[in-house]
Scaffold this motif. Structure first.
Motif, PDB file in Angstrom:
ATOM      1  N   HIS A 400       0.826  -1.211   0.000  1.00  0.00           N
ATOM      2  CA  HIS A 400       0.000   0.000   0.000  1.00  0.00           C
ATOM      3  C   HIS A 400       0.858   1.258   0.000  1.00  0.00           C
ATOM      4  O   HIS A 400       0.511   2.265  -0.628  1.00  0.00           O
ATOM      5  CB  HIS A 400      -0.974  -0.009   1.172  1.00  0.00           C
ATOM      6  N   ILE A 432      -6.053   3.931  -2.077  1.00  0.00           N
ATOM      7  CA  ILE A 432      -6.611   4.074  -0.733  1.00  0.00           C
ATOM      8  C   ILE A 432      -8.123   4.007  -0.858  1.00  0.00           C
ATOM      9  O   ILE A 432      -8.689   4.500  -1.836  1.00  0.00           O
ATOM     10  CB  ILE A 432      -6.188   5.408  -0.088  1.00  0.00           C
ATOM     11  N   THR A 439      -6.240   8.199   6.298  1.00  0.00           N
ATOM     12  CA  THR A 439      -5.278   7.150   5.951  1.00  0.00           C
ATOM     13  C   THR A 439      -4.180   7.718   5.073  1.00  0.00           C
ATOM     14  O   THR A 439      -2.996   7.411   5.261  1.00  0.00           O
ATOM     15  CB  THR A 439      -5.992   6.002   5.217  1.00  0.00           C
TER      16      THR A 439
END
Length: 852
Positions: A400, A432, A439
């Protein structure tokens, strides 16, 4: 990282199954859910097999592809041996793995396009009886299952993977190689160089002096220069200062603009910044003539024309002006000579102290460096290993973070990146989950901590406002993006466009749009050119026909005369930025973009918006010069529950009915005639129960007195940041604002308050306030505080304070106060502050334009 497309495809299939791809659920009649589930299952099996059995092979392949980009003569032998990865005849490039990866990428490419086409057909045929196109796309989807089964069968025939290549082990070898044999910087030598630099800056020759600074082992040239630049004595000595990042992509037009923005007052910058390049050079030269200036140019590569460019705009006034140049590529210095007349070459060894005088035809020139190695070793010993160290670091990131990190190469190196824009792009690209700005901020902080990106600006509340990617870090990210076919950039072959999903350009937009590539399947297009290219209507139409699967479209500064027809067919579009200065009415067709999350038209001032905008349920960000929202349809109770940011909302839209349909707005800028719409705005803001940041900008008739009465405003208690501009208040705003329970940042800007006295006497006033900016309150004479007011204040800026006779004595009792910045204080106030001269270390007192 070579499997990036497969892993992102798996994430997309999960969103499809969750019903997040568009507003429509999966059509029950097509029985697609089991098909998509099977695709996801098979894709995850392949992805897991690649990671578990062939991760080392893929890493080795990627490093070998990147290794081919480096010239052997520029790499030292020990480092060259490390990069050869100990390859033997038996240990070849695993052509079988490469072929499988190519098949996987082709499969993902075909699958993405088939899924896009299917859902677009579903949307287009809602009002049509024809089902032929959807049947065809359905057949394509069914055929995909057989293809992925074939790929899985091929993988089962592969020989076992080679787990002998360990990324962590290779990184450790690299770090050991960097440390081995390099002498560490002696702290005494460092201090001697620091003293010599300060002496040169303040007590050196009267003529313009230029100092080039090189890195060496244990020496951070940027931190070293920042130490001098931020020193109060240096700031007080010079009339104007500028810190400009240059980067590997040399653009003196940008350098010129950055210097102008730093040294000239904002009122003059707004007038000159859009003018002709030659005129700006002339204006800057005239402005700094007779001024003592200090300019730092950071991250400078081998662009020798910089000497001529600087000479055109920086006059030698014989008044002690200085320029620091932080050199990344020492080849930049090869046009200079040492004092003995010897030409500087990359094999030259400069000796004689950390600060050495060089010959230059126009300036007094010095070089500051440490060590006794040839100049070329600075690049070989620092730049190339730094790039590889960053490549290893990227490979170690979790997936990620890895995709978010590599994506940073779509921005020019060292250019300022708005974090708000970056977060929106990460979300729109699918890196995301939706509503993931918290985040995204967490991801950014991790990447900053790991050294991939640097902070350039923070908001008054401390959050990161802007950042940038340094040149060497950009180089490593761009190499990885190119070799993984993650992003297409202008330096790559045109043929490779057919294999990528993301494309960015820095110039020549018109030429790019004229390329003929019918098989291009782009999901993102970003134009970062600084030129204001004018796009004709036919070019916009062709663009919309060619790139109908876009998720992200940023046309940047390119000027459009009207809203481009064809955009309504961009079913998957999530991020849209257009520059249409003449647009006054938002077209209804735009509201058919049901997946749109970010809509940016900062040069457009919208007087009319269609009712259908209330159907754009996924909107998260609206950014306009000004936008008027319509009253919600009476027969529709829907709310824009995902909308969290609006700038700038016309005050005529601030009604209880409209603001009540925006339940989650956190940041709001209202701009317009706040006096005329006073009643509606003042009574409606309380509808925004989650509002945290509010900016009120009055742009009414300057000939009429403002009728704004702040005491009638019903601010939501959730407010943490408030800014007022041009509000021309006649009543003291402090008694109204001091009761806001969570207010942390208060900025009273130009013409916000016209009277001469401020009073905040409540013992519990401003209980959470940390930042207070009082700007352009020209006539302020008296400021009174009660004991216990502003107990958490950390930073106070008054600009100017020409009539303020004294500061409240209660200020000095606030233990948290650590920054005090006063501009143009009158002599009486300056004299009073002398009593706190010995406490400057605590309060960080800074007076402009001269010190205490």
């Amino acid at each position: 990282m070579l499997d990036v497309y497969l892993r992102l495809f798996c994430e997309r299939l999960k969103r499809v199954l969750a019903g997040e791809e568009g507003r429509l659920p999966l059509p029950d009649s097509t029985n697609l859910a089991p098909l998509f589930q099977n695709l996801l299952t098979e894709s995850e099996i392949i992805g897991t097999t690649l990671l578990e059995n062939y991760e080392a092979d893929m890493a080795r392949l990627l490093f070998q592809l990147i290794r081919e980009e480096f010239d052997e003569p520029k790499i030292s032998l020990p480092f060259l041996q490390l990069l050869d990865l100990e390859e033997s005849d038996e240990d070849v490039k695993r052509q079988d793995i490469l072929e499988i990866l190519e098949d996987i990428n082709d499969f993902v490419h075909e699958s993405e396009e088939a899924i896009d086409t299917f859902f677009i057909n579903i949307m287009q045929q809602q009002n049509s009886e024809s089902e032929s196109e959807s049947s065809t796309s359905m057949a394509l989807l069914v055929g995909l299952h057989g293809k992925i089964i074939d790929i899985r069968n091929q993988m089962q025939q592969l020989p076992p993977g080679d787990n002998g290549f360990d990324i962590n082990e290779q990184r450790d070898k690299l770090i050991h190689l960097l440390i081995e044999g390099q002498s560490q910087l002696d702290i005494n030598e460092f201090e001697r160089g620091r003293e010599e630099l300060f002496d040169l800056l303040i007590e050196g020759p009267s003529g313009l002096s230029v100092v080039a600074i090189l890195d060496s082992s244990g020496f951070d040239k940027t931190a070293f220069a920042a130490d001098a630049y931020n020193n109060n004595h240096v700031k007080f000595y010079f009339d104007c200062l500028a810190w400009v990042r240059v980067s590997i992509v040399y653009d003196f037009g940008k350098i010129l603009d950055d210097i102008i923005k730093s040294v000239m007052p904002p009122s003059r910058v707004s007038v000159i910044i859009g003018e002709d390049y030659q005129l700006k050079k002339s204006v800057l030269r005239d402005y700094v003539t007779n001024k003592k200036y200090f300019i730092v140019l950071d991250d400078v590569f081998d662009e020798r024309e910089i000497w001529d460019d600087l000479q055109e705009v920086l006059p030698d006034n014989q008044n002690g002006s200085r320029v620091l140049i932080l050199v990344t590529d020492p080849d930049l210095l090869s046009s200079l000579e040492m004092e003995n007349g010897e030409k500087i070459r990359l094999d030259s060894v400069l000796i004689g102290g950390p600060l050495i005088r060089l010959k230059h035809e126009a300036w007094q020139f010095f070089i500051l460096h440490y060590g006794s190695m040839p100049l070329g070793n600075y690049l070989q010993g620092e730049a190339i290993p730094t790039v590889w160290r960053q490549i290893y670091s990227v490979m170690e990131l979790p997936f990620h973070l890895k995709v978010c990190c590599i994506y940073l190469c779509v921005f020019r190196p060292s250019i300022e990146i708005s974090t708000r824009q970056l977060y929106q792009l990460w979300v729109a690209e699918g890196f995301i989950s939706s509503n993931g700005e918290e985040t995204a901020e967490h991801y950014l902080k991790e990447l900053i901590q790991r050294g991939f990106i640097q902070v350039s600006k923070r908001r008054a509340g401390g959050t990161i406002k802007a950042c940038y990617v340094p040149s060497l870090e950009f180089t490593s990210l761009a190499l990885m993006a190119e070799k993984t076919i993650f992003v297409w950039n202008p330096g790559m072959e045109e043929e490779s466009l057919s294999n990528v999903k993301r494309c960015f350009i820095w110039e020549h937009l018109i030429e790019f749009l004229s390329l003929e590539h019918p098989d291009i399947y782009l999901q993102s297009f970003l134009n970062h050119s600084s030129k204001t290219d004018h796009l004709a209507l036919i070019q916009c139409e062709n663009f919309c026909k060619k790139f109908k699967h876009l998720r992200v479209l940023n046309l940047g500064s390119a000027v459009l005369d009207q809203y481009p027809p064809g955009l309504e067919n961009f079913f998957y579009l999530k991020y849209l930025k257009l520059n249409i200065p003449s647009l006054k009415c938002l077209p209804s067709l735009l509201c058919t973009l049901i997946n749109l999350q970010t809509l940016e038209m900062p040069s457009s001032y919208i007087d009319h918006s269609p009712e259908d905008i209330w159907m754009m349920l996924k909107l998260m960000h609206l950014n306009f010069g000004s936008i008027t929202l319509p009253a919600p349809p009476k027969n529709n109770s829907s709310t824009l529950k995902n909308l969290i940011f609006i700038s700038a909302l016309h005050p005529g839209s601030c009604t209880p009915d409209i603001l009540g349909r925006l339940p989650n707005v956190q940041t709001l800028r209202i701009s317009g005639d706040l006096s005329y719409y006073h009643s509606g705005v003042s009574k409606s803001l309380c509808q925004l129960h989650k509002l945290e940041c509010l900016k009120l900008v009055n742009e009414g008739n300057m000939r009429q007195l403002s009728r704004m009465i702040l005491s009638e405003y019903k601010f939501p208690p959730s407010l943490t940041q408030l800014s007022l501009s041009n509000t021309e208040l006649m009543e003291d705003p402090m008694p109204t604002l001091e009761e806001l329970p969570h207010l942390e940042v208060l900025k009273l800007k130009q013409n916000s308050y016209l009277e001469r006295k401020l009073v905040c006497v409540g013992c519990s006033s401003f209980p959470q306030l940390k930042i207070l900016h009082l700007k352009s309150m020209l006539w302020l004479e008296e400021w009174t505080m009660g004991a216990g007011a502003m107990p958490k204040l950390e930073s106070l800026i008054l600009n100017p304070c020409a009539y303020l006779r004294k500061l409240p004595e209660e200020l000095w009792c606030i233990k948290s106060l650590c920054k005090l910045e006063l501009h143009w204080p009158q002599p009486e106030l300056r004299q009073r502050l002398r009593a706190f001269e010995d406490m400057e270390w605590r309060y960080g007192i800074q007076l402009y334009p001269s010190g205490i």
